[in-house]
Design an enzyme around this catalytic site. Structure first.
Site, PDB file in Angstrom:
ATOM      1  N   CYS A 160       3.199  -3.296   4.023  1.00 41.99           N
ATOM      2  CA  CYS A 160       2.302  -2.197   4.402  1.00 41.99           C
ATOM      3  C   CYS A 160       2.970  -1.477   5.573  1.00 41.99           C
ATOM      4  O   CYS A 160       4.191  -1.540   5.708  1.00 41.99           O
ATOM      5  CB  CYS A 160       0.886  -2.698   4.709  1.00 41.99           C
ATOM      6  SG  CYS A 160       0.718  -3.856   6.064  1.00 41.99           S
ATOM      7  N   THR A 180       2.631  -2.068   8.838  1.00 42.97           N
ATOM      8  CA  THR A 180       3.056  -3.033   9.853  1.00 42.97           C
ATOM      9  C   THR A 180       3.324  -4.438   9.310  1.00 42.97           C
ATOM     10  O   THR A 180       3.936  -5.257  10.001  1.00 42.97           O
ATOM     11  CB  THR A 180       1.939  -3.191  10.914  1.00 42.97           C
ATOM     12  OG1 THR A 180       0.754  -3.643  10.229  1.00 42.97           O
ATOM     13  CG2 THR A 180       1.652  -1.880  11.622  1.00 42.97           C
ATOM     14  N   ARG A 184       8.470 -33.708   9.762  1.00 44.83           N
ATOM     15  CA  ARG A 184       7.325 -33.516  10.669  1.00 44.83           C
ATOM     16  C   ARG A 184       6.533 -32.252  10.348  1.00 44.83           C
ATOM     17  O   ARG A 184       5.333 -32.165  10.637  1.00 44.83           O
ATOM     18  CB  ARG A 184       7.796 -33.488  12.129  1.00 44.83           C
ATOM     19  CG  ARG A 184       8.662 -32.277  12.472  1.00 44.83           C
ATOM     20  CD  ARG A 184       9.324 -32.443  13.822  1.00 44.83           C
ATOM     21  NE  ARG A 184      10.070 -31.256  14.228  1.00 44.83           N
ATOM     22  CZ  ARG A 184      11.281 -30.955  13.767  1.00 44.83           C
ATOM     23  NH1 ARG A 184      11.873 -31.717  12.863  1.00 44.83           N
ATOM     24  NH2 ARG A 184      11.914 -29.877  14.199  1.00 44.83           N
ATOM     25  N   HIS A 185       7.208 -31.277   9.738  1.00 44.48           N
ATOM     26  CA  HIS A 185       6.521 -30.017   9.447  1.00 44.48           C
ATOM     27  C   HIS A 185       5.497 -30.178   8.330  1.00 44.48           C
ATOM     28  O   HIS A 185       4.524 -29.431   8.264  1.00 44.48           O
ATOM     29  CB  HIS A 185       7.552 -28.943   9.075  1.00 44.48           C
ATOM     30  CG  HIS A 185       8.559 -28.728  10.156  1.00 44.48           C
ATOM     31  ND1 HIS A 185       8.217 -28.248  11.403  1.00 44.48           N
ATOM     32  CD2 HIS A 185       9.900 -28.980  10.195  1.00 44.48           C
ATOM     33  CE1 HIS A 185       9.302 -28.192  12.159  1.00 44.48           C
ATOM     34  NE2 HIS A 185      10.334 -28.636  11.455  1.00 44.48           N
ATOM     35  N   ARG A 230       2.143 -31.028   9.796  1.00 45.28           N
ATOM     36  CA  ARG A 230       1.533 -29.881  10.480  1.00 45.28           C
ATOM     37  C   ARG A 230       0.929 -28.913   9.475  1.00 45.28           C
ATOM     38  O   ARG A 230      -0.148 -28.351   9.704  1.00 45.28           O
ATOM     39  CB  ARG A 230       2.594 -29.196  11.350  1.00 45.28           C
ATOM     40  CG  ARG A 230       3.028 -30.107  12.485  1.00 45.28           C
ATOM     41  CD  ARG A 230       4.284 -29.691  13.183  1.00 45.28           C
ATOM     42  NE  ARG A 230       4.666 -30.683  14.175  1.00 45.28           N
ATOM     43  CZ  ARG A 230       5.838 -30.715  14.783  1.00 45.28           C
ATOM     44  NH1 ARG A 230       6.761 -29.807  14.508  1.00 45.28           N
ATOM     45  NH2 ARG A 230       6.103 -31.651  15.662  1.00 45.28           N
ATOM     46  N   ASP A 266       0.868  -1.174   0.000  1.00 46.49           N
ATOM     47  CA  ASP A 266       0.000   0.000   0.000  1.00 46.49           C
ATOM     48  C   ASP A 266       0.911   1.231   0.000  1.00 46.49           C
ATOM     49  O   ASP A 266       2.129   1.120  -0.219  1.00 46.49           O
ATOM     50  CB  ASP A 266      -0.991  -0.037   1.175  1.00 46.49           C
ATOM     51  CG  ASP A 266      -0.321   0.130   2.534  1.00 46.49           C
ATOM     52  OD1 ASP A 266       0.933   0.208   2.590  1.00 46.49           O
ATOM     53  OD2 ASP A 266      -1.040   0.183   3.542  1.00 46.49           O
TER      54      ASP A 266
HETATM   55  C1  RB5 Z   1      -1.996   2.438   6.549  1.00 46.14           C
HETATM   56  O1  RB5 Z   1      -2.011   3.614   7.241  1.00 46.14           O
HETATM   57  C2  RB5 Z   1      -1.793   1.249   7.497  1.00 46.14           C
HETATM   58  O2  RB5 Z   1      -2.930   1.062   8.264  1.00 46.14           O
HETATM   59  C3  RB5 Z   1      -1.463   0.000   6.701  1.00 46.14           C
HETATM   60  O3  RB5 Z   1      -0.317   0.235   5.951  1.00 46.14           O
HETATM   61  C4  RB5 Z   1      -1.140  -1.257   7.484  1.00 46.14           C
HETATM   62  O4  RB5 Z   1      -0.195  -1.012   8.474  1.00 46.14           O
HETATM   63  C5  RB5 Z   1      -2.251  -2.077   7.931  1.00 46.14           C
HETATM   64  O5  RB5 Z   1      -2.072  -3.170   8.483  1.00 46.14           O
END
Ligand code: RB5
Length: 145
Positions: free
Chosen positions: A64, A66, A131-132, A135, A7
């Site tokens: 993104c 996070t 083993r993985h 799973r 994004d």
């Molecule tokens: C955008 O501001 C932010 O919410 C997005 O990039 C992301 O971190 C969402 O998980």
């Protein structure tokens, strides 16, 4: 082929990622976004996850703010195993143990040098199997995949 997407929050890192993939000799498809203008991360997460789910891409990389939103989106798709990795250790184990096929990370969480190590490790570490495998089959059997 690696399908990549971001994004607006991950856009700058995605541009750096393309340079890194070129250096590594990795073919990729850029699924957007194509500018730092504000967009909705699911639109791009779905595109990359569809490529991986359909088998047109071997792996996906999603960025993104996070990495979390992208991972939630990608993990809705059949046969996708997306992992948020904030260290090379996490990337190595996501490949070796979880056979993760989509890497997610956050441009607001880790610096670019760490992100570059995460990408290199994710792309170079094989799945350990054994083993993985059992799973991982249990992850997908829940949804009849
Ligand atoms: C955008 O501001 C932010 O919410 C997005 O990039 C992301 O971190 C969402 O998980």
């Amino acid at each position: 082929m690696i399908s990549i997407g971001s994004d607006h929050a991950g856009f700058q890192y995605k541009e750096q990622l393309k340079q890194l993939l070129d250096e590594l000799g990795q073919k990729f498809e850029d699924r957007g976004t194509m500018s730092a203008e504000s967009v909705d991360y699911p639109d791009y997460g779905h595109r990359v996850a569809l490529d991986v789910s359909a088998g047109t891409a071997d792996r996906g990389i999603l960025i993104c703010g996070t990495g979390i939103g992208m991972s939630i989106v990608a993990n809705k798709h059949r046969a996708v195993r997306a992992a948020v990795c904030e260290s090379a250790t996490a990337a190595r184990l996501a490949r070796a143990h979880n056979n993760a096929n989509v890497l997610c990370f956050g441009a607001r969480i880790i610096g670019w040098e760490v992100a570059a190590d995460v990408v290199r490790t994710f792309l170079s570490t094989p799945f350990e199997g054994q083993r993985h495998t059992r799973r991982i089959e249990k992850i997908h059997s829940l949804t009849g995949e």
